[in-house]
Design an enzyme around this catalytic site. Structure first.
Site, PDB file in Angstrom:
ATOM      1  N   ASP A   1       0.797  -1.217   0.000  1.00  0.00           N
ATOM      2  CA  ASP A   1       0.000   0.000   0.000  1.00  0.00           C
ATOM      3  C   ASP A   1       0.832   1.271   0.000  1.00  0.00           C
ATOM      4  O   ASP A   1       0.366   2.324   0.413  1.00  0.00           O
ATOM      5  CB  ASP A   1      -0.907  -0.003   1.233  1.00  0.00           C
ATOM      6  CG  ASP A   1      -0.148  -0.324   2.519  1.00  0.00           C
ATOM      7  OD1 ASP A   1       1.054   0.006   2.607  1.00  0.00           O
ATOM      8  OD2 ASP A   1      -0.740  -0.929   3.421  1.00  0.00           O
TER       9      ASP A   1
ATOM     10  N   GLU B   1      -0.281  -9.172  -1.362  1.00  0.00           N
ATOM     11  CA  GLU B   1      -0.874  -8.687  -0.118  1.00  0.00           C
ATOM     12  C   GLU B   1      -2.079  -7.796  -0.411  1.00  0.00           C
ATOM     13  O   GLU B   1      -2.230  -6.694   0.109  1.00  0.00           O
ATOM     14  CB  GLU B   1       0.148  -7.943   0.747  1.00  0.00           C
ATOM     15  CG  GLU B   1      -0.303  -7.814   2.194  1.00  0.00           C
ATOM     16  CD  GLU B   1       0.705  -7.090   3.072  1.00  0.00           C
ATOM     17  OE1 GLU B   1       1.336  -7.759   3.904  1.00  0.00           O
ATOM     18  OE2 GLU B   1       0.858  -5.861   2.919  1.00  0.00           O
TER      19      GLU B   1
ATOM     20  N   GLU C   1      -2.180   4.899   3.333  1.00  0.00           N
ATOM     21  CA  GLU C   1      -2.123   3.504   2.885  1.00  0.00           C
ATOM     22  C   GLU C   1      -3.491   2.896   2.594  1.00  0.00           C
ATOM     23  O   GLU C   1      -3.651   2.135   1.626  1.00  0.00           O
ATOM     24  CB  GLU C   1      -1.393   2.655   3.932  1.00  0.00           C
ATOM     25  CG  GLU C   1       0.098   2.933   4.027  1.00  0.00           C
ATOM     26  CD  GLU C   1       0.450   4.082   4.927  1.00  0.00           C
ATOM     27  OE1 GLU C   1       1.658   4.353   5.105  1.00  0.00           O
ATOM     28  OE2 GLU C   1      -0.484   4.733   5.462  1.00  0.00           O
TER      29      GLU C   1
ATOM     30  N   HIS D   1       6.678   4.668  13.335  1.00  0.00           N
ATOM     31  CA  HIS D   1       6.956   5.386  12.087  1.00  0.00           C
ATOM     32  C   HIS D   1       5.722   5.891  11.359  1.00  0.00           C
ATOM     33  O   HIS D   1       5.833   6.685  10.441  1.00  0.00           O
ATOM     34  CB  HIS D   1       7.737   4.487  11.129  1.00  0.00           C
ATOM     35  CG  HIS D   1       6.873   3.466  10.446  1.00  0.00           C
ATOM     36  ND1 HIS D   1       6.499   2.278  11.050  1.00  0.00           N
ATOM     37  CD2 HIS D   1       6.296   3.455   9.214  1.00  0.00           C
ATOM     38  CE1 HIS D   1       5.746   1.587  10.222  1.00  0.00           C
ATOM     39  NE2 HIS D   1       5.592   2.267   9.111  1.00  0.00           N
TER      40      HIS D   1
ATOM     41  N   ARG E   1       2.811   7.721   9.623  1.00  0.00           N
ATOM     42  CA  ARG E   1       2.664   9.151   9.363  1.00  0.00           C
ATOM     43  C   ARG E   1       1.619   9.784  10.280  1.00  0.00           C
ATOM     44  O   ARG E   1       1.802  10.906  10.763  1.00  0.00           O
ATOM     45  CB  ARG E   1       2.283   9.369   7.891  1.00  0.00           C
ATOM     46  CG  ARG E   1       2.315  10.820   7.436  1.00  0.00           C
ATOM     47  CD  ARG E   1       1.992  10.912   5.952  1.00  0.00           C
ATOM     48  NE  ARG E   1       3.033  10.389   5.112  1.00  0.00           N
ATOM     49  CZ  ARG E   1       3.930  11.120   4.462  1.00  0.00           C
ATOM     50  NH1 ARG E   1       3.903  12.436   4.581  1.00  0.00           N
ATOM     51  NH2 ARG E   1       4.839  10.565   3.699  1.00  0.00           N
TER      52      ARG E   1
ATOM     53  N   HIS F   1      13.378   4.544  12.915  1.00  0.00           N
ATOM     54  CA  HIS F   1      13.076   4.785  11.508  1.00  0.00           C
ATOM     55  C   HIS F   1      14.179   5.630  10.900  1.00  0.00           C
ATOM     56  O   HIS F   1      14.886   6.369  11.583  1.00  0.00           O
ATOM     57  CB  HIS F   1      11.729   5.511  11.400  1.00  0.00           C
ATOM     58  CG  HIS F   1      11.164   5.528  10.017  1.00  0.00           C
ATOM     59  ND1 HIS F   1      11.255   6.613   9.188  1.00  0.00           N
ATOM     60  CD2 HIS F   1      10.504   4.581   9.319  1.00  0.00           C
ATOM     61  CE1 HIS F   1      10.663   6.344   8.041  1.00  0.00           C
ATOM     62  NE2 HIS F   1      10.199   5.120   8.090  1.00  0.00           N
TER      63      HIS F   1
END
Length: 394
Positions: free
Chosen positions: A102, A124, A138, A215, A217, A248
């Site tokens: 994604d 996936e 995503e 991590h 967003r 990250h």
């Protein structure tokens, strides 16, 4: 290579490299496929190094979009990726394009292939949180990629149900299991100290380990700081537990999670960890605290409990099985949930057994990549359609 079908595999981020590497290896073993890995530059050298863990090298490394190594706006990142991938696909003879998951690279790869009239295979496929804005971006990417794909490789039956609800035809879906299970078990067999000397001591002793990552967003800023503060509290309460914060690569994200933890004697801050070392670390841990979707799946390969620092998850199988628990980013909730895990009998008493699949795994049986490769052959008329994963309820 005459007569083989050329398949472009688009890889932009480390998770894509991890989950697609086993598929590339399986395609290499066929008589009909010529897999070509195209890296987009989204995660730069990290992707190249991760592929190397599996003995792979990209055929082409595209120039990274402007600001791709920093927090570029999603629209600018996607536009740059689409332009570079479109140019590459137009210049080569490709019979199918594989994208995974994604990311912006996956969406751009699917769009570029669609515009070039090349079949799209989505590895996936079918994960859904139910909220188009969470995780952002995503969840929206997944839905858009589904509209462009010719073959949907769903990791679980739940993912297949999501695709059917979106209107995807049943004969375009194959339930494969998740390729990350194939990847993480193979990678975990490499000793940590070969790539990260700082982890050598933890590899040798029996100290209980907790892996921490952050991590997403939507968690940038104060939510990630709250996670860091919760880990600081836990490190004081449990001085005999070692907390490993796998940072990250984005420096601002790394600073937010680490700022409360720098002076804690039982907290390790090794920075970004190579994938094989990270897989080995997971296999040795007693708990993971993370907002990563991939780690929710990887942890299941070792029966590792996960505290998910998000408000929802598209990996519902882990929650349903009891391996994962949604705790959000509230400090009190994270601490209370970790205390509950540590209170379970035996968790902090002995070294965790270093064995894969200590309990039924809701994400697959470690043979997903083989099914993915076979499904590509079926799409191109070169192999029979593989059977769905049917040996476990998901």
């Amino acid at each position: 290579m005459s007569g083989r079908q050329r398949i472009a595999i688009v890889v932009g981020t480390r998770p894509e490299a991890v989950k697609l590497a086993p598929v590339v290896r399986e395609l290499q073993r066929t008589r009909w496929a010529e897999p070509a890995v195209l890296t987009t530059g989204q995660h730069g050298a990290v992707v190249r190094n991760t592929l190397a863990c599996f003995g792979l090298r990209p055929e082409a490394e595209l120039a990274p979009p402007a600001n791709a190594r920093g927090p570029a706006p999603v629209a600018e990142l996607t536009a740059g990726l689409l332009s570079s991938l479109g140019s590459r696909l137009r210049a080569t003879d490709v019979h199918a394009v594989l994208v995974q998951g994604d990311t912006s690279s996956a969406l751009a790869g699917a769009m570029a292939a669609f515009f070039a009239k090349i079949p799209v295979v989505h590895v996936e496929a079918g994960l859904r949180s139910g909220d188009a804005r969470s995780p952002f971006p995503e969840e929206a990417h997944r839905r858009m990629i589904a509209e462009l794909s010719d073959l949907h490789l769903a990791p679980t039956r739940a993912a297949r149900r999501n695709l059917r609800a979106q209107g995807v035809a049943a004969d375009r879906i194959v339930v494969t299991g998740n390729t990350v299970i194939d990847a993480v078990v193979a990678a975990s067999r490499n000793p940590c100290h070969r790539t990260v000397p700082e982890l050598r001591e933890m590899e040798q002793d029996s100290v209980p380990l907790v892996v921490v990552t952050a991590h997403r967003r939507e968690n940038w800023g104060e939510p990630i700081r709250r996670v860091g503060r919760a880990v600081a509290v836990l490190s004081r309460q449990y001085p005999d537990v070692t907390f490993v914060v796998a940072a990250h690569m984005n420096p601002s994200v790394r600073t937010a999670i680490e700022e409360s933890l720098r002076d804690r004697p039982n907290v390790r801050l090794p920075g970004p960890i190579p994938y094989d070392a990270f897989a080995r670390l997971l296999s040795r841990s007693v708990l993971a605290i993370t907002d990563s979707g991939g780690i929710q799946e990887e942890a299941a390969a070792f029966g590792l409990p996960v505290l998910v620092t998000r408000d929802n998850t598209e990996r519902t199988e882990g929650v349903d099985s009891g391996l994962a628990r949604l705790v959000g980013t509230d400090e009190t909730e994270i601490v209370a949930a970790a205390e509950k895990e540590f209170a379970r009998e035996g968790v902090l008493d002995a070294r965790k057994p270093d064995l894969p699949f200590p309990r039924p795994n809701p994400y697959g049986d470690g043979r997903a990549a083989r099914r993915c490769a076979a499904a590509c052959g079926w799409l191109l008329g070169l192999a029979p359609k593989p059977s769905d994963l049917t040996d476990q309820e998901t």
